[in-house]
Design a protein around this motif. Structure first.
Motif, mmCIF file in Angstrom:
data_model
loop_
_atom_site.group_PDB
_atom_site.id
_atom_site.type_symbol
_atom_site.label_atom_id
_atom_site.label_comp_id
_atom_site.label_asym_id
_atom_site.label_seq_id
_atom_site.Cartn_x
_atom_site.Cartn_y
_atom_site.Cartn_z
ATOM 1 N N UNK A 147 -56.371 -14.226 89.471
ATOM 2 C CA UNK A 147 -57.198 -14.440 90.662
ATOM 3 C C UNK A 147 -58.456 -13.580 90.593
ATOM 4 N N UNK A 148 -58.356 -12.488 89.857
ATOM 5 C CA UNK A 148 -59.502 -11.602 89.642
ATOM 6 C C UNK A 148 -60.724 -12.358 89.114
ATOM 7 N N UNK A 149 -60.493 -13.512 88.443
ATOM 8 C CA UNK A 149 -61.615 -14.266 87.847
ATOM 9 C C UNK A 149 -61.950 -15.568 88.569
ATOM 10 N N UNK A 150 -61.236 -15.895 89.633
ATOM 11 C CA UNK A 150 -61.512 -17.176 90.311
ATOM 12 C C UNK A 150 -62.959 -17.248 90.781
ATOM 13 N N UNK A 151 -63.428 -16.167 91.386
ATOM 14 C CA UNK A 151 -64.779 -16.210 91.962
ATOM 15 C C UNK A 151 -65.870 -16.122 90.892
ATOM 16 N N UNK A 175 -57.777 -22.069 89.743
ATOM 17 C CA UNK A 175 -57.239 -22.072 91.116
ATOM 18 C C UNK A 175 -55.905 -22.807 91.164
ATOM 19 N N UNK A 176 -55.826 -23.922 90.458
ATOM 20 C CA UNK A 176 -54.579 -24.696 90.461
ATOM 21 C C UNK A 176 -53.460 -23.875 89.841
ATOM 22 N N UNK A 177 -53.816 -23.108 88.816
ATOM 23 C CA UNK A 177 -52.798 -22.311 88.141
ATOM 24 C C UNK A 177 -52.272 -21.201 89.048
ATOM 25 N N UNK A 178 -53.180 -20.500 89.702
ATOM 26 C CA UNK A 178 -52.761 -19.418 90.589
ATOM 27 C C UNK A 178 -51.927 -19.995 91.746
ATOM 28 N N UNK A 179 -52.305 -21.167 92.203
ATOM 29 C CA UNK A 179 -51.522 -21.836 93.247
ATOM 30 C C UNK A 179 -50.113 -22.162 92.731
ATOM 31 N N UNK A 180 -50.029 -22.654 91.498
ATOM 32 C CA UNK A 180 -48.715 -22.940 90.902
ATOM 33 C C UNK A 180 -47.851 -21.683 90.873
ATOM 34 N N UNK A 181 -48.489 -20.563 90.554
ATOM 35 C CA UNK A 181 -47.711 -19.320 90.460
ATOM 36 C C UNK A 181 -47.105 -18.945 91.809
ATOM 37 N N UNK A 182 -47.869 -19.111 92.873
ATOM 38 C CA UNK A 182 -47.316 -18.852 94.209
ATOM 39 C C UNK A 182 -46.140 -19.802 94.451
ATOM 40 N N UNK A 195 -68.596 -26.819 98.111
ATOM 41 C CA UNK A 195 -68.584 -25.818 97.042
ATOM 42 C C UNK A 195 -68.456 -24.407 97.610
ATOM 43 N N UNK A 196 -69.257 -24.115 98.614
ATOM 44 C CA UNK A 196 -69.316 -22.748 99.140
ATOM 45 C C UNK A 196 -68.035 -22.405 99.914
ATOM 46 N N UNK A 197 -67.540 -23.343 100.704
ATOM 47 C CA UNK A 197 -66.298 -23.051 101.436
ATOM 48 C C UNK A 197 -65.125 -22.909 100.464
ATOM 49 N N UNK A 198 -65.117 -23.730 99.430
ATOM 50 C CA UNK A 198 -64.074 -23.611 98.413
ATOM 51 C C UNK A 198 -64.081 -22.212 97.798
ATOM 52 N N UNK A 199 -65.283 -21.728 97.509
ATOM 53 C CA UNK A 199 -65.401 -20.396 96.917
ATOM 54 C C UNK A 199 -64.837 -19.329 97.856
ATOM 55 N N UNK A 200 -65.214 -19.416 99.116
ATOM 56 C CA UNK A 200 -64.703 -18.438 100.094
ATOM 57 C C UNK A 200 -63.174 -18.479 100.157
ATOM 58 N N UNK A 201 -62.609 -19.671 100.175
ATOM 59 C CA UNK A 201 -61.142 -19.770 100.239
ATOM 60 C C UNK A 201 -60.500 -19.227 98.966
ATOM 61 N N UNK A 202 -61.180 -19.416 97.840
ATOM 62 C CA UNK A 202 -60.672 -18.880 96.570
ATOM 63 C C UNK A 202 -60.555 -17.367 96.596
ATOM 64 N N UNK A 258 -51.255 -22.928 100.474
ATOM 65 C CA UNK A 258 -52.049 -23.805 101.332
ATOM 66 C C UNK A 258 -53.552 -23.549 101.172
ATOM 67 N N UNK A 259 -53.954 -22.281 101.173
ATOM 68 C CA UNK A 259 -55.387 -21.988 101.085
ATOM 69 C C UNK A 259 -55.944 -22.397 99.725
ATOM 70 N N UNK A 260 -55.163 -22.173 98.673
ATOM 71 C CA UNK A 260 -55.615 -22.591 97.339
ATOM 72 C C UNK A 260 -55.691 -24.120 97.266
#
Lengths: 363, 242
Positions: free
Chosen positions: A72-76, A88-95, B21-28, B42-44
């Motif tokens: 998750x450290x690299x998602x952003x 993101x899908x991968x980190x979600x899978x882990x949860x 794009x921007x809201x997705x980033x914030x949720x990430x 859920x958030x992901x």
């Protein structure tokens, strides 16, 4: 006095019956394990089998949850939208894997809250690998290829584990993990074939993750305290060293096709053994990380605790709202909902079912 | 197509694409920090849906990565609402409630229309209904939960209220009934807030000069920092493929 003596005799007889029943249950359990049948939650099982499984499944669940952090450290900062979506899908899978595994552990009579509390207070561990930092984007690929690769090597045999709920969770998890592993490989391949800077980034990540990945298989066989019993119970199917060897043999050709090298000058094919020989693992580092002295132990557990503590008011709100909804839905006479305060209640004195139930389940 | 209609179309695509794009980033940014594991999922999940929408939309205007990673702050056309920092969970939920209700109304209309957004909207509206439901359920739990959660949900709905007016500033090239949408939005959000023992905030729905500002590339201060983080790696390796 006569009454007390009668009591005493009755109790002795009852204990005698318990011992006989115990021996009978044990025989049924042993036969089921020997016949490769699955043990299910309502079946009788030895206390030590139960506690070993709780420990192993819980620590597996904790690893999924803590393992979200380095990635998750690299998602952003993911460098393309496609890669960002994959990560993101991968980190979600882990949860999701964490949730399956906590559910599997709960079938053994423990609660998720209790297990999380043990994680947060350091009484239960998680995989030592997640105490290493993700310093570049390539680390995301190295984790996918090596860490998930090692996890799969460990976990595929668990799909045949003697405890049914764990084995079934592993079937689902392994499918998703092998997908992640291929994505990690593909990420590294793109870097390896990219610009010189990208290639260098990929090589550096593999250099840093190789040895910690080999440590994921646990201590050498002669130092592994739980191994023999776990193998006898068919929780484990192969020894740590066997799995580690299998992993090395799989990785060497994959590294070649990636165009990357593995950081081990002693790594060489041994024709006689039909396996790769490889260099010595730094077990001092392994034990240090396990004791809490790895690069990120403090950071990982602090973040997990903080998320939990800062989320307390949210969980309390959800519980209060559910309570209000239940009251509103209830007829005036009212009955208490047994389920609503059930989580985390100690069920240590399981199995609570009758002998009949146990007999039926295993018969 | 003349150059000017093409420019209009691009501006419209960027408005909708940048929102997602921007809201997705914030949720990430929530990954690994959520109050309960189910919310990690859920958030992901919502973030992924939005990122999927963003990719389709940005690809309608050009190369998705060039548009996401190589535009400066002033060239982004998203609402200021979606760039607002996550804050606490109530803040994130209030932002989700406001935006997902808007997006559901918008995409429902676009899905029925003849315009270029109909195919995307038809698919996305199903996702957005889920997002709206998720936000609604949490608004109810927090608003009607404990005193503390009520207070936090109240503060969040009020703090973000001034960013809601810009949602109904017409976007050229997006052919919907903007005034009708505003009315439907007020009714829907008002209903959820009332059931959550809250109410529609009373202050102005826009700052003094900020109505529609995001659509013109005028953003709030935290947005530049968000982009710096998002774009840093991509910009450090010009021309590289990933």
């Amino acid at each position: 006095m006569a009454t007390a003596a009668a009591h005493h005799t009755a109790r002795a007889q009852a204990e005698g019956r318990d011992e006989a029943a115990q021996a009978a249950y044990e025989a049924v359990f042993d036969a089921a394990v020997a016949a490769d049948e699955r043990i299910e939650p309502r079946d009788w099982m030895p206390d030590a089998y139960r506690s070993t499984l709780v420990r192993q499944i819980a620590q597996h669940a904790h690893s999924e949850i803590i393992g979200m952090q380095p990635e998750a450290n690299w998602i952003t900062r993911a460098p393309s939208l496609r890669r960002k979506a994959i990560l993101m899908a991968k980190v979600q899978d882990e949860a999701g894997h964490g949730l399956y595994l906590y559910s599997a552990a709960e079938t053994l009579g423990t609660g998720r809250d209790e297990l999380l509390d043990k994680l947060h207070t350091g009484r239960q561990k998680y995989s030592s690998i997640f105490n290493y930092p993700t310093l570049t984007w390539a680390d995301v690929g190295a984790i996918g290829w090596l860490v998930d690769g090692a996890a799969i090597t460990n976990q595929v045999p668990l799909c045949r584990c003697s405890y049914g709920p764990y084995a079934r969770a592993m079937v689902r998890i392994c499918k998703e993990e092998s997908f992640h592993q291929r994505q990690g490989y593909e990420l590294l391949l793109a870097l390896s074939r990219g610009t010189p800077e990208q290639h260098e980034m990929a090589q550096d990540a593999v250099n840093r993750w190789w040895w910690p990945s080999l440590m994921m298989f646990g201590p050498p066989d002669d130092e592994s305290s739980h191994s023999a019993q776990s193998m006898a119970w068919k929780i484990k199917r192969h020894s740590n060293d066997e799995l580690r060897q299998r992993f090395v043999d799989i990785c060497v050709p994959q590294a070649e096709s990636l165009g990357l090298t593995l950081p081990d000058p002693d790594l060489v094919w041994n024709e006689e053994r039909g396996h790769h020989d490889f260099g010595a693992i730094d077990w001092t580092e392994f034990w240090e990380v396990l004791k809490g002295n790895g690069p990120c132990n403090e950071q990982r557990i602090t973040q997990r605790r903080r998320a939990h503590d800062q989320g307390a008011w949210v969980r309390e709100a959800a519980a209060a709202y559910a309570g209000k909804q239940a009251t509103r839905a209830e007829p005036p006479a009212g009955h208490t909902d047994q389920q609503s305060n059930g989580t985390g209640s100690p069920q240590g004195d399981e199995p609570a079912g009758t002998a009949d139930e146990h007999g039926k389940a295993r018969a | 197509m003349t150059a000017s209609t093409s420019e209009t179309a691009t501006a419209a695509v960027l408005a909708l694409g940048d929102d997602a794009l921007v809201l997705s980033h914030r949720l990430g940014e929530w990954a690994g920090h959520a109050p309960v594991l189910e919310e990690e999922v859920a958030l992901a999940n919502i973030a992924l849906d939005l990122l999927g929408q963003a990719r389709v939309l940005l690809s309608m205007a050009g190369d998705e990565d060039e548009l996401a990673y190589l535009r400066e702050e002033r060239a982004f056309r998203n609402l200021q609402l979606v760039e607002q920092p996550n804050g606490d969970f109530a803040h994130t939920i209030a932002r989700q409630l406001y935006f997902s209700t808007y997006q559901r109304l918008l995409y429902t209309q676009l899905a029925e229309g003849p315009g270029p957004f109909a195919p995307l909207a038809a698919k996305a509206v199903k996702e957005v209904e889920y997002h709206q439901d998720h936000a609604e359920q949490w608004t109810l739990r927090l608003g009607d939960g404990t005193d503390l959660s009520h207070e936090r949900m109240l503060r969040a709905t009020e703090a973000l209220w001034r960013f809601t007016g810009e949602m109904f500033q017409p976007v050229e090239g997006v052919d919907v009934d903007w005034e009708g949408m505003r009315a439907a939005w007020l009714e829907s959000v008002g209903d959820v807030l009332r059931r959550a023992t809250l109410a529609l905030p009373e202050g102005p729905a826009s700052g003094a000069w900020t109505a529609g500002a995001g659509r013109q590339g005028l953003h709030t201060e935290s947005f530049g920092r968000m982009l710096a983080e998002m774009q840093h790696l991509h910009r450090s390796h010009p021309g590289a493929t990933w």
